[in-house]
Design a protein around this motif. Sequence first.
Motif, mmCIF file in Angstrom:
data_model
loop_
_atom_site.group_PDB
_atom_site.id
_atom_site.type_symbol
_atom_site.label_atom_id
_atom_site.label_comp_id
_atom_site.label_asym_id
_atom_site.label_seq_id
_atom_site.Cartn_x
_atom_site.Cartn_y
_atom_site.Cartn_z
ATOM 1 N N HIS A 224 -51.295 103.975 -33.490
ATOM 2 C CA HIS A 224 -50.816 103.736 -32.129
ATOM 3 C C HIS A 224 -50.232 102.349 -31.957
ATOM 4 C CE1 HIS A 224 -51.334 107.193 -29.538
ATOM 5 N NE2 HIS A 224 -52.342 107.543 -30.296
ATOM 6 N N PRO B 122 -46.226 103.284 -33.296
ATOM 7 C CA PRO B 122 -45.971 104.696 -32.968
ATOM 8 C C PRO B 122 -44.757 105.278 -33.659
ATOM 9 C CG PRO B 122 -45.457 103.265 -31.102
ATOM 10 C CD PRO B 122 -46.174 102.422 -32.101
ATOM 11 N N TYR C 101 -51.929 115.435 -30.812
ATOM 12 C CA TYR C 101 -51.301 114.241 -30.252
ATOM 13 C C TYR C 101 -50.543 114.652 -28.999
ATOM 14 C CZ TYR C 101 -51.676 110.956 -34.239
ATOM 15 O OH TYR C 101 -52.131 110.100 -35.208
ATOM 16 N N CYS D 50 -47.341 110.069 -27.251
ATOM 17 C CA CYS D 50 -47.965 108.854 -27.788
ATOM 18 C C CYS D 50 -46.969 107.789 -28.222
ATOM 19 C CB CYS D 50 -48.898 109.214 -28.949
ATOM 20 S SG CYS D 50 -50.286 110.246 -28.441
ATOM 21 N N GLY D 51 -45.924 107.607 -27.426
ATOM 22 C CA GLY D 51 -44.976 106.539 -27.702
ATOM 23 C C GLY D 51 -43.970 106.830 -28.792
ATOM 24 N N HIS E 260 -49.415 110.758 -23.279
ATOM 25 C CA HIS E 260 -50.373 109.947 -24.031
ATOM 26 C C HIS E 260 -51.778 110.483 -23.796
ATOM 27 C CE1 HIS E 260 -50.470 108.357 -20.009
ATOM 28 N NE2 HIS E 260 -49.309 107.771 -20.160
ATOM 29 N N CYS E 261 -52.753 109.916 -24.519
ATOM 30 C CA CYS E 261 -54.120 110.438 -24.434
ATOM 31 C C CYS E 261 -54.737 110.201 -23.058
ATOM 32 C CB CYS E 261 -54.998 109.820 -25.526
ATOM 33 S SG CYS E 261 -55.138 108.028 -25.468
#
Length: 224
Positions: free
Chosen positions: A60, A63, A88, A91-92, A113-114
């Motif tokens: 991360h 990314p 995933y 996530c960028g 994103h998470c």
Amino acid sequence: MSSSPTGLTSTTSSSTSSPSRAEPAAVALIACGAIAQPAAEIVAGNGWPVDVHPLPPLLHNQPQKIAGEVEALAARLATTYDAVAVGYADCGTYGALDEVCTRLGLRRLAGLHCYDLYAGPERVRRLFEDEPGTYLLTDFLVRSFARTVIAELGLDRHPELRDDYFGHYHRVVWLAQAPDAELTGLAEEAARRIGLPLTVVPTETSGLERALGVLLSDLGDRGA
């Protein structure tokens, strides 16, 4: 325990990256290292026929490498599993992960994103609307803050860089999945180390569980 959302017959589950069982799981889940542990606990708790294969959480910080690492691991796992899923969000990667998923016929978790997986996209959006200078933490980031943030950014060696990295932030928001006294202390210490006030927002892991259920159900629907 719930029935498998994959539509596959195996009922064995595991959270190991190197499975050792007489009857292998049907699905390999390539998981971001930052969510691999709760994902494995969810898989085990539901009895889903899934092995969780984590990639390094420090991806991360770079990314641009995530899509390539997912593609390489997916190629290896495809030879031993009925299906491969991607644990995933974007996530960028700015669409690079989606390009890999489209090309290889894979499905990934929904969201940017998470944080979306834990708090929901609308709740995350409101947090940033209320205070654009919000720095988000999850339980994983709280536990690993000294390594994944302080050491990786060099703040342990050069604390004077604090303003370069965090000068535009005004608060830390911890999206707390399973808060306890130890994690609370670590979250407070993390906020103190970057000189920001801490807000705790309980989320649990139900959002991640729903997202995983949808992802695995999509695999079953596709194979039907």
